[in-house]
Enzyme design. Structure first.
Site, short mmCIF file in Angstrom:
data_model
loop_
_atom_site.label_atom_id
_atom_site.label_comp_id
_atom_site.label_asym_id
_atom_site.label_seq_id
_atom_site.Cartn_x
_atom_site.Cartn_y
_atom_site.Cartn_z
N ASP A 210 0.83 -1.21 0.00
CA ASP A 210 0.00 0.00 0.00
C ASP A 210 0.86 1.26 0.00
OD1 ASP A 210 0.93 -0.51 2.58
OD2 ASP A 210 -1.03 -0.87 3.43
N ASP B 268 -7.79 -2.98 14.32
CA ASP B 268 -9.19 -3.21 13.96
C ASP B 268 -9.35 -4.36 12.97
OD1 ASP B 268 -8.08 -2.09 11.73
OD2 ASP B 268 -9.49 -0.42 11.55
N HIS C 133 -7.59 -4.69 10.16
CA HIS C 133 -7.35 -4.38 8.75
C HIS C 133 -6.10 -5.08 8.23
CE1 HIS C 133 -5.01 -0.56 10.01
NE2 HIS C 133 -4.15 -1.25 9.30
N GLU D 184 -9.72 -1.48 5.25
CA GLU D 184 -10.40 -1.25 6.53
C GLU D 184 -11.64 -2.14 6.64
OE1 GLU D 184 -8.93 0.29 8.71
OE2 GLU D 184 -8.25 2.31 8.20
N1 LIG Z 1 -0.88 -0.30 6.25
C1 LIG Z 1 -0.25 -0.86 7.38
C2 LIG Z 1 -0.45 -2.33 7.41
O1 LIG Z 1 0.19 -2.95 6.31
C3 LIG Z 1 0.08 -2.84 8.73
O2 LIG Z 1 0.15 -4.23 8.73
C4 LIG Z 1 -0.85 -2.41 9.84
C5 LIG Z 1 -0.31 -2.68 11.22
O3 LIG Z 1 0.72 -1.79 11.52
P1 LIG Z 1 1.84 -2.08 12.59
O4 LIG Z 1 2.61 -3.24 12.07
O5 LIG Z 1 2.67 -0.84 12.63
O6 LIG Z 1 1.15 -2.38 13.86
O7 LIG Z 1 -1.29 -1.10 9.65
C6 LIG Z 1 -0.58 -0.24 8.76
O8 LIG Z 1 -1.31 0.89 8.76
#
Ligand SMILES: N[C@@H]1[C@@H](O)[C@H](O)[C@@H](COP(=O)(O)O)O[C@@H]1O
Length: 261
Positions: free
Chosen positions: A68, A137, A139, A144
């Site tokens: 992304d 959440d 995602h 989302e």
């Molecule tokens: N877009 C990314 C995801 O690819 C990631 O897996 C998730 C968890 O983030 P983190 O690993 O920092 O907890 O949210 C982010 O916003």
């Protein structure tokens, strides 16, 4: 789905690094799906460390696709996912920077940019191993809750919870972009192997919902249940709300080491 409960985040990172390492040795021109965020960071550090010590494989022929990208950040912004992955991983490997791809979040026509991204992944032969984290959440990438389980790479609007979660990367401010380009859940499902890594108690509810809850767009990560080869690597804290912990431990302990993930 294989769930591996590990004593610490370091153990989960090592296992993810081993899986990537083994794939690139087996297939030097492998296609890696890379995630940003904090979850895969320890694994990336491990890969960079092995590469520096000369004990890792060569990435010279590897192709990589990011999950992304934020929309609206100026090119080269340090928090853009393209800059982030270069700083945290690819810039320290011998991978050709032209082989590291991200959704074109600066395109005028983002619908077309999404289509082009999916086509580029397909033209590369598809993703061999997709690294994934999970949002609090549930995602996946930036899909989302409510995202179609069949979605393709497209524009999405972030929830305020995700923007709050990610504010730490923007100096704790509200400067987190509202919009992103993200691979869809349908796009992600086309990768040949999905490896989700999560650590810490903050992820426990999301992991339990994704692994043992119903398959639902309300928990986008539950889409892993549809995939024939999905691996979930969690430390004790992130796995603490799973009901079938004993079964996951027994299964993993009984598995021959040569089998890999
Ligand atoms: N877009 C990314 C995801 O690819 C990631 O897996 C998730 C968890 O983030 P983190 O690993 O920092 O907890 O949210 C982010 O916003």
């Amino acid at each position: 789905m294989e769930v591996v409960l590990l004593p610490s985040a370091d153990d989960a990172a090592r296992m993810l690094a081993d899986a990537i390492d083994a794939l690139v040795r087996r297939r030097p021109d492998a296609v890696l799906g890379l995630a940003t965020g904090s979850s895969p960071l320890l694994a990336y550090e491990e890969l960079v460390d092995r590469h520096r010590r000369g004990s890792g494989p060569s990435y010279a022929a590897v192709r990589a696709f990011l999950l992304d990208e934020y929309v609206g950040l100026p090119a080269g912004h340090p928090q853009s996912y393209r800059a982030t992955i270069e700083r945290e991983l690819t810039g320290h490997l011998d991978i050709d920077p032209r082989n590291v791809h991200a959704p074109d979040a600066g395109a005028e026509d983002l619908t077309d940019a999404g289509r082009r991204y999916d086509a580029a992944i397909a033209a590369a032969g598809g993703v061999d191993l997709q690294v994934l984290g999970i949002g609090t959440d549930g995602h996946l990438a930036f899909n989302e809750p409510g995202s179609s389980l069949a979605s393709r790479t497209r524009l999405k609007t972030l929830t305020s919870r995700t923007r709050e979660d990610n504010a730490r990367f923007f100096g704790g401010t509200g400067d987190v972009p509202r919009h992103v380009m993200t691979q869809g859940l349908g796009t992600i499902l086309e990768a040949r192997h999905l490896v989700l890594v999560a650590s810490g108690s903050g992820k426990a509810t999301a992991i339990a919902a994704a692994v043992e809850g119903p398959l639902t767009a309300s928990c986008p990560a539950s889409v892993l249940q549809l995939h024939p080869h999905a691996t979930v690597l969690v430390d004790e804290a992130a796995g603490s709300r799973l009901q079938r912990r004993d079964y996951y431990r027994e299964t993993f302990m009984g598995k021959p080491a040569w089998q890999g993930l």
